[in-house]
Design a protein around this motif. Structure first.
Motif, mmCIF file in Angstrom:
data_model
loop_
_atom_site.group_PDB
_atom_site.id
_atom_site.type_symbol
_atom_site.label_atom_id
_atom_site.label_comp_id
_atom_site.label_asym_id
_atom_site.label_seq_id
_atom_site.Cartn_x
_atom_site.Cartn_y
_atom_site.Cartn_z
ATOM 1 N N ASP A 24 52.964 38.567 34.917
ATOM 2 C CA ASP A 24 53.904 39.148 35.864
ATOM 3 C C ASP A 24 54.979 38.147 36.279
ATOM 4 O O ASP A 24 56.135 38.518 36.451
ATOM 5 N N ARG A 25 54.607 36.859 36.428
ATOM 6 C CA ARG A 25 55.601 35.835 36.774
ATOM 7 C C ARG A 25 56.628 35.670 35.662
ATOM 8 O O ARG A 25 57.822 35.573 35.916
ATOM 9 N N VAL A 26 56.160 35.625 34.407
ATOM 10 C CA VAL A 26 57.076 35.466 33.275
ATOM 11 C C VAL A 26 58.018 36.657 33.201
ATOM 12 O O VAL A 26 59.229 36.507 33.045
ATOM 13 N N LEU A 27 57.474 37.862 33.330
ATOM 14 C CA LEU A 27 58.300 39.059 33.244
ATOM 15 C C LEU A 27 59.279 39.140 34.421
ATOM 16 O O LEU A 27 60.437 39.505 34.244
ATOM 17 N N SER A 31 68.314 40.854 25.279
ATOM 18 C CA SER A 31 68.531 40.414 26.653
ATOM 19 C C SER A 31 67.191 40.169 27.348
ATOM 20 O O SER A 31 67.001 39.159 28.022
ATOM 21 N N PHE A 32 66.262 41.083 27.173
ATOM 22 C CA PHE A 32 64.935 40.942 27.774
ATOM 23 C C PHE A 32 64.235 39.681 27.275
ATOM 24 O O PHE A 32 63.604 38.961 28.046
ATOM 25 N N THR A 59 54.055 42.787 25.194
ATOM 26 C CA THR A 59 52.876 42.319 24.476
ATOM 27 C C THR A 59 53.224 41.134 23.586
ATOM 28 O O THR A 59 52.494 40.146 23.523
ATOM 29 N N TRP A 60 54.372 41.206 22.915
ATOM 30 C CA TRP A 60 54.801 40.120 22.039
ATOM 31 C C TRP A 60 55.036 38.843 22.845
ATOM 32 O O TRP A 60 54.635 37.755 22.421
ATOM 33 N N VAL A 61 55.641 38.971 24.010
ATOM 34 C CA VAL A 61 55.838 37.807 24.876
ATOM 35 C C VAL A 61 54.484 37.240 25.285
ATOM 36 O O VAL A 61 54.258 36.025 25.225
ATOM 37 N N LEU A 103 52.230 33.024 24.848
ATOM 38 C CA LEU A 103 51.959 32.173 25.997
ATOM 39 C C LEU A 103 51.137 30.967 25.543
ATOM 40 O O LEU A 103 50.100 31.128 24.906
ATOM 41 N N MET A 104 51.623 29.784 25.835
ATOM 42 C CA MET A 104 50.946 28.557 25.422
ATOM 43 C C MET A 104 50.518 27.771 26.657
ATOM 44 O O MET A 104 51.177 27.809 27.694
#
Length: 104
Positions: A19-22, A47-48, A88-90, A94-95
């Motif tokens: 949620d923070r990343v989005l 853009s997203f 989902t791809w994002v 996540l690393m």
């Protein structure tokens, strides 16, 4: 938002981090009303993802990047990205640190 269905597509990613990343991406992109949309044209998807449309084209050609729909045939085809697939791809990228070891 469809939190439950997306969460099952991205195992082991804490919802707070996702949620923070989005939220950060939405804030930086000005969230031009994309939240309520289910499908996005490549310009909106780029853009997203804070990327370029050309990068998405390259990824499609190379078989990488987020899943997409191709409606129509050949050069006149309409390319659409589903919001859930972009998120989902994002999440899949996540690393925990710079290196080859992603979060479990």
């Amino acid at each position: 938002m469809e939190g439950d269905s997306r969460a099952s597509n991205a195992p082991n990613v804490p919802p707070q981090q996702r949620d923070r990343v989005l939220a950060s991406s939405r804030a930086e992109n000005g969230d031009r009303g994309l939240e309520g949309k289910t499908f996005h044209v490549p310009k909106e998807a780029a853009s997203f993802l804070r990327s370029h449309v050309r990068t998405l084209e390259d990824w499609r050609r190379e078989g990488r990047g987020p899943r997409f729909y191709k409606l129509g045939s050949r050069k006149r085809a309409k390319i659409l990205y589903r919001r859930r697939d972009l998120e989902t791809w994002v999440d899949m990228h996540l690393m925990s640190a710079c290196g080859p070891n992603p979060l479990p």
